[in-house]
Design a protein around this motif. Structure first.
Motif, PDB file in Angstrom:
ATOM      1  N   VAL A 252       2.890   0.931  10.403  1.00  0.00           N
ATOM      2  CA  VAL A 252       0.859   0.518  10.448  1.00  0.00           C
ATOM      3  C   VAL A 252       0.689  -0.156  11.165  1.00  0.00           C
ATOM      4  N   SER A 253       1.817  -1.039  11.450  1.00  0.00           N
ATOM      5  CA  SER A 253       1.774  -1.660  12.913  1.00  0.00           C
ATOM      6  C   SER A 253       0.592  -0.997  14.166  1.00  0.00           C
ATOM      7  N   GLN A 254       1.203   0.349  14.659  1.00  0.00           N
ATOM      8  CA  GLN A 254       0.568   0.991  15.604  1.00  0.00           C
ATOM      9  C   GLN A 254      -0.488   0.924  15.107  1.00  0.00           C
TER      10      GLN A 254
ATOM     11  N   ARG B 160       1.452   0.176   1.884  1.00  0.00           N
ATOM     12  CA  ARG B 160       0.734  -0.842   3.189  1.00  0.00           C
ATOM     13  C   ARG B 160      -0.136  -0.612   3.778  1.00  0.00           C
ATOM     14  N   ALA B 161      -0.892   0.414   4.489  1.00  0.00           N
ATOM     15  CA  ALA B 161      -2.125   0.925   4.746  1.00  0.00           C
ATOM     16  C   ALA B 161      -3.592   0.295   3.604  1.00  0.00           C
ATOM     17  N   ALA B 162      -2.779   0.459   1.959  1.00  0.00           N
ATOM     18  CA  ALA B 162      -3.985   0.368   1.780  1.00  0.00           C
ATOM     19  C   ALA B 162      -4.884  -1.475   1.365  1.00  0.00           C
ATOM     20  N   ALA B 163      -3.609  -2.148   2.121  1.00  0.00           N
ATOM     21  CA  ALA B 163      -3.849  -2.876   1.341  1.00  0.00           C
ATOM     22  C   ALA B 163      -3.725  -4.295   2.916  1.00  0.00           C
ATOM     23  N   THR B 164      -3.615  -3.288   4.378  1.00  0.00           N
ATOM     24  CA  THR B 164      -3.811  -4.392   5.687  1.00  0.00           C
ATOM     25  C   THR B 164      -5.455  -4.402   5.374  1.00  0.00           C
ATOM     26  N   LYS B 165      -5.210  -5.589   6.322  1.00  0.00           N
ATOM     27  CA  LYS B 165      -6.941  -5.682   6.897  1.00  0.00           C
ATOM     28  C   LYS B 165      -7.831  -4.364   7.868  1.00  0.00           C
TER      29      LYS B 165
END
Length: 446
Positions: free
Chosen positions: A268-270, A299-304
Protein backbone atom coordinates in the motif's frame (compact mmCIF):
# COMPACT_ATOMS: atom_id res chain seq x y z
CA UNK A 1 -8.20 -7.01 -4.70
CA UNK A 2 -4.88 -7.92 -6.32
CA UNK A 3 -4.90 -9.95 -9.51
CA UNK A 4 -3.23 -13.36 -9.38
CA UNK A 5 -0.64 -14.73 -11.80
CA UNK A 6 -0.14 -18.43 -11.17
CA UNK A 7 3.28 -19.61 -12.34
CA UNK A 8 3.30 -22.85 -10.39
CA UNK A 9 4.48 -25.75 -12.53
CA UNK A 10 5.41 -23.29 -15.28
CA UNK A 11 8.82 -23.55 -16.91
CA UNK A 12 9.64 -20.12 -18.29
CA UNK A 13 12.94 -18.51 -19.22
CA UNK A 14 13.89 -14.95 -18.25
CA UNK A 15 12.47 -13.37 -21.42
CA UNK A 16 9.10 -15.06 -21.03
CA UNK A 17 9.00 -14.23 -17.32
CA UNK A 18 9.50 -10.56 -18.16
CA UNK A 19 6.60 -10.77 -20.58
CA UNK A 20 4.13 -12.29 -18.13
CA UNK A 21 4.98 -10.02 -15.19
CA UNK A 22 2.65 -7.06 -14.59
CA UNK A 23 3.74 -3.68 -15.91
CA UNK A 24 2.11 -0.28 -16.15
CA UNK A 25 1.22 1.20 -19.54
CA UNK A 26 3.84 3.93 -19.80
CA UNK A 27 4.59 5.03 -23.35
CA UNK A 28 7.43 7.55 -23.27
CA UNK A 29 7.70 7.43 -27.05
CA UNK A 30 4.12 8.68 -27.43
CA UNK A 31 4.80 11.50 -24.94
CA UNK A 32 7.64 12.74 -27.13
CA UNK A 33 5.19 14.40 -29.49
CA UNK A 34 3.73 16.32 -26.58
CA UNK A 35 7.03 17.52 -25.16
CA UNK A 36 8.81 18.33 -28.43
CA UNK A 37 7.00 21.65 -29.00
CA UNK A 38 7.40 22.51 -25.32
CA UNK A 39 11.16 21.99 -25.46
CA UNK A 40 11.39 23.87 -28.75
CA UNK A 41 9.42 26.75 -27.24
CA UNK A 42 11.86 27.03 -24.33
CA UNK A 43 14.80 26.88 -26.72
CA UNK A 44 13.31 29.64 -28.90
CA UNK A 45 11.61 31.96 -26.38
CA UNK A 46 13.53 31.27 -23.21
CA UNK A 47 12.17 32.87 -20.04
CA UNK A 48 8.90 34.04 -21.56
CA UNK A 49 8.11 30.46 -22.55
CA UNK A 50 8.82 29.27 -19.01
CA UNK A 51 6.48 31.85 -17.52
CA UNK A 52 3.73 30.97 -19.99
CA UNK A 53 4.17 27.21 -19.55
CA UNK A 54 4.08 27.49 -15.75
CA UNK A 55 0.81 29.39 -15.99
CA UNK A 56 -0.55 26.76 -18.39
CA UNK A 57 0.55 23.60 -16.57
CA UNK A 58 0.98 24.66 -12.94
CA UNK A 59 -1.81 27.22 -12.72
CA UNK A 60 0.41 30.04 -11.49
CA UNK A 61 2.79 32.53 -13.08
CA UNK A 62 6.13 32.55 -11.21
CA UNK A 63 7.18 35.64 -9.34
CA UNK A 64 10.78 35.02 -10.38
CA UNK A 65 12.33 32.12 -12.24
CA UNK A 66 15.35 32.06 -9.95
CA UNK A 67 14.37 31.86 -6.31
CA UNK A 68 15.94 34.76 -4.39
CA UNK A 69 18.26 33.95 -1.48
CA UNK A 70 15.92 35.67 0.97
CA UNK A 71 13.05 33.38 -0.06
CA UNK A 72 15.21 30.29 0.53
CA UNK A 73 16.17 31.64 3.94
CA UNK A 74 12.52 32.44 4.76
CA UNK A 75 11.41 28.93 3.82
CA UNK A 76 14.05 27.43 6.10
CA UNK A 77 13.14 29.80 8.92
CA UNK A 78 9.49 28.72 8.70
CA UNK A 79 10.19 25.01 8.36
CA UNK A 80 8.54 22.86 11.02
CA UNK A 81 11.26 21.96 13.56
CA UNK A 82 10.32 18.27 13.46
CA UNK A 83 10.55 18.21 9.67
CA UNK A 84 13.90 19.98 9.85
CA UNK A 85 15.21 17.45 12.35
CA UNK A 86 14.02 14.57 10.16
CA UNK A 87 15.65 16.10 7.08
CA UNK A 88 18.89 16.52 8.99
CA UNK A 89 18.83 12.81 9.85
CA UNK A 90 18.22 11.96 6.20
CA UNK A 91 21.04 14.25 5.04
CA UNK A 92 23.52 12.96 7.61
CA UNK A 93 22.89 9.30 6.76
CA UNK A 94 22.94 9.93 3.02
CA UNK A 95 26.24 11.73 3.33
CA UNK A 96 27.78 8.84 5.28
CA UNK A 97 26.72 6.25 2.71
CA UNK A 98 27.59 8.32 -0.34
CA UNK A 99 30.97 9.41 1.04
CA UNK A 100 32.08 5.78 0.78
CA UNK A 101 31.30 5.85 -2.95
CA UNK A 102 34.05 8.35 -3.78
CA UNK A 103 36.42 6.94 -6.39
CA UNK A 104 40.18 7.30 -6.20
CA UNK A 105 42.55 7.65 -9.14
CA UNK A 106 44.34 4.41 -10.04
CA UNK A 107 47.61 4.09 -11.93
CA UNK A 108 48.57 0.80 -13.57
CA UNK A 109 52.12 0.16 -14.79
CA UNK A 110 51.51 -1.81 -17.97
CA UNK A 111 55.22 -2.07 -18.74
CA UNK A 112 58.38 -0.34 -17.50
CA UNK A 113 57.93 3.26 -18.58
CA UNK A 114 54.30 2.77 -19.62
CA UNK A 115 51.37 3.64 -17.37
CA UNK A 116 47.62 4.16 -17.64
CA UNK A 117 45.93 6.25 -14.97
CA UNK A 118 42.18 6.37 -14.52
CA UNK A 119 41.21 9.79 -13.25
CA UNK A 120 37.73 10.46 -11.86
CA UNK A 121 36.49 13.92 -12.78
CA UNK A 122 33.11 15.39 -11.81
CA UNK A 123 30.85 16.83 -14.48
CA UNK A 124 31.09 20.61 -14.70
CA UNK A 125 27.45 21.46 -14.02
CA UNK A 126 24.27 19.51 -13.21
CA UNK A 127 20.57 20.25 -13.16
CA UNK A 128 18.72 18.42 -10.40
CA UNK A 129 14.99 17.99 -10.89
CA UNK A 130 12.59 17.68 -7.96
CA UNK A 131 8.95 16.93 -8.84
CA UNK A 132 6.05 18.74 -7.23
CA UNK A 133 2.80 17.20 -8.49
CA UNK A 134 0.69 14.89 -6.33
CA UNK A 135 3.16 15.01 -3.44
CA UNK A 136 5.99 17.12 -2.09
CA UNK A 137 9.42 15.52 -2.24
CA UNK A 138 12.04 17.26 -0.08
CA UNK A 139 13.60 13.79 0.21
CA UNK A 140 14.35 13.97 -3.53
CA UNK A 141 16.29 17.18 -2.90
CA UNK A 142 18.47 15.21 -0.48
CA UNK A 143 18.89 12.24 -2.82
CA UNK A 144 19.94 14.42 -5.76
CA UNK A 145 22.04 17.02 -4.01
CA UNK A 146 24.07 14.90 -1.57
CA UNK A 147 25.85 12.67 -4.15
CA UNK A 148 26.44 15.65 -6.45
CA UNK A 149 28.04 17.60 -3.60
CA UNK A 150 30.19 14.65 -2.51
CA UNK A 151 31.30 14.15 -6.12
CA UNK A 152 32.42 17.82 -5.95
CA UNK A 153 30.39 18.94 -8.93
CA UNK A 154 31.47 22.51 -9.54
CA UNK A 155 28.04 23.97 -10.24
CA UNK A 156 24.60 22.61 -9.45
CA UNK A 157 21.08 23.93 -9.76
CA UNK A 158 17.74 22.60 -8.53
CA UNK A 159 14.45 23.04 -10.39
CA UNK A 160 10.96 22.40 -9.04
CA UNK A 161 7.56 23.61 -10.26
CA UNK A 162 5.71 26.57 -8.74
CA UNK A 163 2.85 25.77 -6.38
CA UNK A 164 -0.47 27.52 -6.90
CA UNK A 165 -1.33 27.13 -3.20
CA UNK A 166 1.66 29.16 -1.97
CA UNK A 167 0.66 32.48 -0.42
CA UNK A 168 2.34 35.63 0.81
CA UNK A 169 6.03 36.05 0.14
CA UNK A 170 6.24 32.46 -1.14
CA UNK A 171 3.56 32.89 -3.80
CA UNK A 172 4.74 31.83 -7.26
CA UNK A 173 7.64 29.73 -5.97
CA UNK A 174 8.20 25.97 -5.46
CA UNK A 175 6.85 24.31 -2.35
CA UNK A 176 8.38 25.87 0.79
CA UNK A 177 9.57 22.49 2.11
CA UNK A 178 11.48 21.96 -1.13
CA UNK A 179 13.04 25.39 -0.76
CA UNK A 180 13.88 24.74 2.89
CA UNK A 181 15.59 21.46 2.02
CA UNK A 182 17.68 23.29 -0.59
CA UNK A 183 18.66 25.92 1.96
CA UNK A 184 19.50 23.25 4.53
CA UNK A 185 21.88 21.64 2.01
CA UNK A 186 23.48 24.95 1.07
CA UNK A 187 22.04 25.02 -2.45
CA UNK A 188 21.95 28.61 -3.64
CA UNK A 189 20.69 28.19 -7.22
CA UNK A 190 17.05 27.12 -7.28
CA UNK A 191 14.74 27.63 -10.26
CA UNK A 192 10.96 27.88 -10.41
CA UNK A 193 10.24 25.58 -13.31
CA UNK A 194 8.77 22.13 -13.70
CA UNK A 195 8.05 19.37 -16.16
CA UNK A 196 9.56 19.03 -19.61
CA UNK A 197 10.19 22.78 -19.72
CA UNK A 198 12.60 22.52 -16.78
CA UNK A 199 14.64 19.84 -18.55
CA UNK A 200 14.71 22.01 -21.69
CA UNK A 201 15.81 25.06 -19.72
CA UNK A 202 18.64 23.08 -18.15
CA UNK A 203 19.67 21.77 -21.57
CA UNK A 204 19.57 25.06 -23.49
CA UNK A 205 20.14 27.58 -20.72
CA UNK A 206 17.90 30.58 -20.15
CA UNK A 207 18.14 34.21 -19.10
CA UNK A 208 15.32 35.40 -16.86
CA UNK A 209 13.52 38.68 -17.41
CA UNK A 210 15.30 39.96 -14.30
CA UNK A 211 18.68 39.06 -15.79
CA UNK A 212 19.23 35.90 -13.75
CA UNK A 213 20.94 33.32 -15.96
CA UNK A 214 20.57 29.56 -15.84
CA UNK A 215 23.64 28.32 -17.66
CA UNK A 216 23.30 25.08 -19.67
CA UNK A 217 24.13 21.92 -17.74
CA UNK A 218 26.05 18.80 -18.68
CA UNK A 219 23.75 16.37 -16.85
CA UNK A 220 20.15 16.27 -15.61
CA UNK A 221 19.13 13.93 -12.81
CA UNK A 222 16.05 13.28 -10.72
CA UNK A 223 12.64 11.61 -10.98
CA UNK A 224 9.55 13.04 -12.64
CA UNK A 225 6.42 12.22 -14.60
CA UNK A 226 6.22 10.78 -18.09
CA UNK A 227 6.76 14.21 -19.67
CA UNK A 228 9.98 14.73 -17.73
CA UNK A 229 11.10 11.27 -18.89
CA UNK A 230 10.19 12.11 -22.48
CA UNK A 231 12.09 15.41 -22.35
CA UNK A 232 15.14 13.56 -21.05
CA UNK A 233 14.90 11.14 -23.95
CA UNK A 234 14.42 13.95 -26.47
CA UNK A 235 17.38 15.99 -25.22
CA UNK A 236 19.73 13.12 -24.41
CA UNK A 237 22.95 13.80 -26.24
CA UNK A 238 22.72 17.53 -25.71
CA UNK A 239 22.69 16.60 -22.02
CA UNK A 240 23.49 13.47 -20.11
CA UNK A 241 20.71 11.93 -18.03
CA UNK A 242 20.55 9.55 -15.10
CA UNK A 243 17.54 7.56 -16.35
CA UNK A 244 14.03 7.84 -17.74
CA UNK A 245 12.24 7.23 -14.47
CA UNK A 246 8.83 5.57 -14.71
CA UNK A 247 6.18 4.89 -12.06
CA UNK A 248 7.45 3.51 -8.78
CA UNK A 249 7.55 -0.23 -8.16
CA UNK A 250 7.74 -2.54 -5.18
CA UNK A 251 8.14 -6.30 -5.36
CA UNK A 252 8.03 -8.42 -2.22
CA UNK A 253 9.47 -11.94 -2.21
CA UNK A 254 7.89 -13.67 0.76
CA UNK A 255 7.34 -17.13 2.17
CA UNK A 256 5.13 -18.55 4.93
CA UNK A 257 7.27 -16.87 7.61
CA UNK A 258 6.25 -13.38 6.47
CA UNK A 259 3.73 -11.28 8.40
CA UNK A 260 0.86 -10.56 5.96
CA UNK A 261 0.15 -7.22 7.66
CA UNK A 262 3.70 -6.00 7.02
CA UNK A 263 3.57 -7.16 3.41
CA UNK A 264 0.24 -5.41 2.89
CA UNK A 265 1.45 -2.20 4.54
CA UNK A 266 4.45 -2.08 2.22
CA UNK A 267 2.42 -2.79 -0.93
CA UNK A 268 0.00 0.00 0.00
CA UNK A 269 2.84 2.40 0.84
CA UNK A 270 4.19 2.39 -2.71
CA UNK A 271 0.71 2.41 -4.29
CA UNK A 272 0.29 5.74 -2.50
CA UNK A 273 2.68 7.42 -4.93
CA UNK A 274 0.74 7.19 -8.17
CA UNK A 275 -2.24 5.42 -9.80
CA UNK A 276 0.36 3.73 -12.05
CA UNK A 277 2.52 2.54 -9.14
CA UNK A 278 3.21 -1.19 -9.17
CA UNK A 279 2.82 -3.41 -6.11
CA UNK A 280 3.79 -7.05 -6.66
CA UNK A 281 3.93 -9.95 -4.22
CA UNK A 282 5.87 -13.06 -5.24
CA UNK A 283 5.26 -16.02 -2.92
CA UNK A 284 5.24 -19.80 -2.75
CA UNK A 285 2.56 -19.77 -0.03
CA UNK A 286 -1.08 -19.45 -1.22
CA UNK A 287 -2.27 -18.92 2.36
CA UNK A 288 0.03 -15.92 2.72
CA UNK A 289 -1.22 -14.57 -0.62
CA UNK A 290 -4.82 -14.81 0.57
CA UNK A 291 -4.06 -13.14 3.90
CA UNK A 292 -2.11 -10.34 2.21
CA UNK A 293 -4.90 -9.66 -0.25
CA UNK A 294 -7.41 -9.31 2.58
CA UNK A 295 -5.09 -7.00 4.52
CA UNK A 296 -4.37 -4.92 1.40
CA UNK A 297 -8.09 -4.41 0.75
CA UNK A 298 -8.68 -3.31 4.33
CA UNK A 299 -5.69 -0.97 4.42
CA UNK A 300 -6.42 0.50 0.99
CA UNK A 301 -9.95 1.41 2.06
CA UNK A 302 -8.73 3.07 5.24
CA UNK A 303 -5.71 5.02 3.99
CA UNK A 304 -5.77 8.77 3.23
CA UNK A 305 -5.22 8.44 -0.53
CA UNK A 306 -7.60 5.52 -0.87
CA UNK A 307 -8.72 6.24 -4.43
CA UNK A 308 -5.20 6.55 -5.77
CA UNK A 309 -4.05 3.46 -3.86
CA UNK A 310 -6.99 1.36 -5.01
CA UNK A 311 -6.44 2.36 -8.62
CA UNK A 312 -2.80 1.32 -8.42
CA UNK A 313 -3.49 -1.97 -6.66
CA UNK A 314 -6.21 -3.04 -9.10
CA UNK A 315 -4.26 -1.89 -12.18
CA UNK A 316 -2.53 -4.20 -14.61
CA UNK A 317 0.82 -3.33 -13.02
CA UNK A 318 0.02 -4.92 -9.63
CA UNK A 319 -0.50 -8.59 -8.79
CA UNK A 320 0.23 -11.60 -6.61
CA UNK A 321 2.54 -14.05 -8.38
CA UNK A 322 2.39 -17.65 -7.13
CA UNK A 323 5.49 -19.80 -7.57
CA UNK A 324 6.50 -23.33 -6.61
CA UNK A 325 9.36 -22.41 -4.29
CA UNK A 326 11.84 -19.67 -3.40
CA UNK A 327 14.20 -20.68 -6.21
CA UNK A 328 11.39 -20.04 -8.69
CA UNK A 329 10.57 -16.83 -6.83
CA UNK A 330 14.13 -15.61 -7.24
CA UNK A 331 13.93 -16.33 -10.96
CA UNK A 332 10.78 -14.22 -11.12
CA UNK A 333 12.12 -11.21 -9.20
CA UNK A 334 15.41 -11.30 -11.11
CA UNK A 335 13.48 -11.28 -14.39
CA UNK A 336 11.21 -8.48 -13.12
CA UNK A 337 14.08 -6.22 -11.96
CA UNK A 338 12.04 -4.15 -9.52
CA UNK A 339 12.95 -0.64 -8.47
CA UNK A 340 12.46 -1.75 -4.84
CA UNK A 341 12.64 -5.39 -3.77
CA UNK A 342 11.83 -6.60 -0.26
CA UNK A 343 12.94 -10.02 0.97
CA UNK A 344 10.62 -11.31 3.72
CA UNK A 345 11.65 -14.94 4.04
CA UNK A 346 13.42 -17.24 6.42
CA UNK A 347 17.15 -16.54 6.24
CA UNK A 348 16.42 -13.35 4.30
CA UNK A 349 20.10 -12.26 4.04
CA UNK A 350 21.01 -15.48 2.23
CA UNK A 351 18.09 -15.10 -0.16
CA UNK A 352 18.94 -11.44 -0.75
CA UNK A 353 22.50 -12.40 -1.65
CA UNK A 354 21.10 -14.29 -4.65
CA UNK A 355 19.31 -11.24 -6.07
CA UNK A 356 20.93 -9.98 -9.27
CA UNK A 357 18.46 -7.43 -10.59
CA UNK A 358 16.92 -4.75 -8.37
CA UNK A 359 17.34 -1.04 -7.87
CA UNK A 360 17.60 -1.56 -4.11
CA UNK A 361 17.05 -4.62 -1.90
CA UNK A 362 15.41 -4.37 1.54
CA UNK A 363 16.21 -7.32 3.76
CA UNK A 364 14.03 -8.61 6.59
CA UNK A 365 10.92 -7.34 8.39
CA UNK A 366 12.56 -4.17 9.75
CA UNK A 367 13.80 -2.81 6.41
CA UNK A 368 10.70 -1.45 4.64
CA UNK A 369 10.99 0.43 1.36
CA UNK A 370 9.79 3.63 3.04
CA UNK A 371 12.95 3.53 5.19
CA UNK A 372 14.94 3.75 1.96
CA UNK A 373 12.70 6.52 0.68
CA UNK A 374 13.77 8.77 3.53
CA UNK A 375 16.44 7.80 6.01
CA UNK A 376 18.24 4.50 5.38
CA UNK A 377 21.18 6.37 3.86
CA UNK A 378 20.67 4.69 0.49
CA UNK A 379 19.53 6.65 -2.55
CA UNK A 380 15.89 6.50 -3.62
CA UNK A 381 16.43 7.63 -7.22
CA UNK A 382 16.42 4.13 -8.72
CA UNK A 383 15.90 2.41 -12.10
CA UNK A 384 12.31 1.47 -12.93
CA UNK A 385 10.52 -0.52 -15.63
CA UNK A 386 12.92 -3.46 -15.46
CA UNK A 387 15.96 -1.26 -16.11
CA UNK A 388 17.61 -2.57 -12.93
CA UNK A 389 18.93 -5.43 -15.09
CA UNK A 390 21.39 -2.96 -16.65
CA UNK A 391 21.29 0.26 -14.65
CA UNK A 392 22.03 1.45 -11.12
CA UNK A 393 20.47 4.01 -8.84
CA UNK A 394 21.78 7.53 -8.43
CA UNK A 395 25.16 7.67 -6.68
CA UNK A 396 28.35 9.68 -6.51
CA UNK A 397 29.46 7.69 -9.56
CA UNK A 398 26.55 9.21 -11.52
CA UNK A 399 28.30 12.58 -11.37
CA UNK A 400 31.81 11.38 -12.20
CA UNK A 401 33.55 10.55 -15.47
CA UNK A 402 36.49 8.21 -15.78
CA UNK A 403 39.31 9.57 -17.95
CA UNK A 404 42.24 7.37 -18.96
CA UNK A 405 45.58 9.18 -18.95
CA UNK A 406 48.19 7.29 -21.00
CA UNK A 407 51.89 7.98 -20.38
CA UNK A 408 54.56 5.93 -22.25
CA UNK A 409 58.23 6.73 -22.62
CA UNK A 410 60.28 5.92 -25.75
CA UNK A 411 61.42 2.50 -24.56
CA UNK A 412 57.93 1.43 -23.59
CA UNK A 413 56.50 2.52 -26.95
CA UNK A 414 59.33 0.81 -28.84
CA UNK A 415 58.67 -2.44 -26.98
CA UNK A 416 54.93 -2.57 -27.82
CA UNK A 417 55.16 -0.81 -31.19
CA UNK A 418 55.25 -3.97 -33.36
CA UNK A 419 51.93 -5.13 -31.86
CA UNK A 420 50.36 -1.77 -32.68
CA UNK A 421 51.66 -1.89 -36.25
CA UNK A 422 50.43 -5.46 -36.74
CA UNK A 423 46.93 -4.65 -35.50
CA UNK A 424 46.80 -1.47 -37.58
CA UNK A 425 47.68 -3.47 -40.70
CA UNK A 426 45.09 -6.12 -39.80
CA UNK A 427 42.46 -3.38 -39.74
CA UNK A 428 43.79 -1.83 -42.97
CA UNK A 429 44.65 1.41 -41.16
CA UNK A 430 48.37 1.70 -41.99
CA UNK A 431 48.66 5.34 -40.93
CA UNK A 432 47.89 4.22 -37.38
CA UNK A 433 51.03 2.10 -37.44
CA UNK A 434 53.04 4.83 -39.09
CA UNK A 435 52.18 7.18 -36.21
CA UNK A 436 54.12 4.72 -34.00
CA UNK A 437 57.06 3.98 -36.32
CA UNK A 438 57.52 7.72 -36.90
CA UNK A 439 58.56 7.80 -33.23
CA UNK A 440 60.33 4.46 -32.84
CA UNK A 441 61.96 4.21 -36.28
CA UNK A 442 61.83 7.72 -37.80
CA UNK A 443 63.73 6.69 -40.93
CA UNK A 444 61.23 4.01 -41.87
CA UNK A 445 58.68 6.42 -43.26
CA UNK A 446 61.03 8.43 -45.46
Amino acid sequence: MLATIDLRSATLGPRRLREVMPRAEYDVEAALETVRPICDDVRDRGAEALYDLAERFDGVRPTHLRVPAEILALALERLDPDVRAALEVSIERARRVHADQVRTDTTTEVAPGGTVTERWVPVDRVGLYVPGGRAVYPSSVVMNVVPAQIAEVGSLAVASPPQRDNVGELAGYPHPTILAACALLGVEEVWTMGGAQAVAAFAHGVVGTDGATCEPVSLVTGPGNIYVAAAKRLLKGLIGIDSEAGPTEIAVLADASADPELVAADLVSQAEHDPLAASVLVTDDPALAEAVDAAVARRAAATKHSERVSTALTGRQSAVVLVDDLDAGLDVVNAYGAEHLEILTEDAPAVAARVRNAGAVFVGPYSPVSLGDYAAGSNHVLPTGGCACHSSGLSVQSFLRGIHVVTYDEAALTEVGPAVVTLAQAEDLPAHGEAVTARTDPGSGR
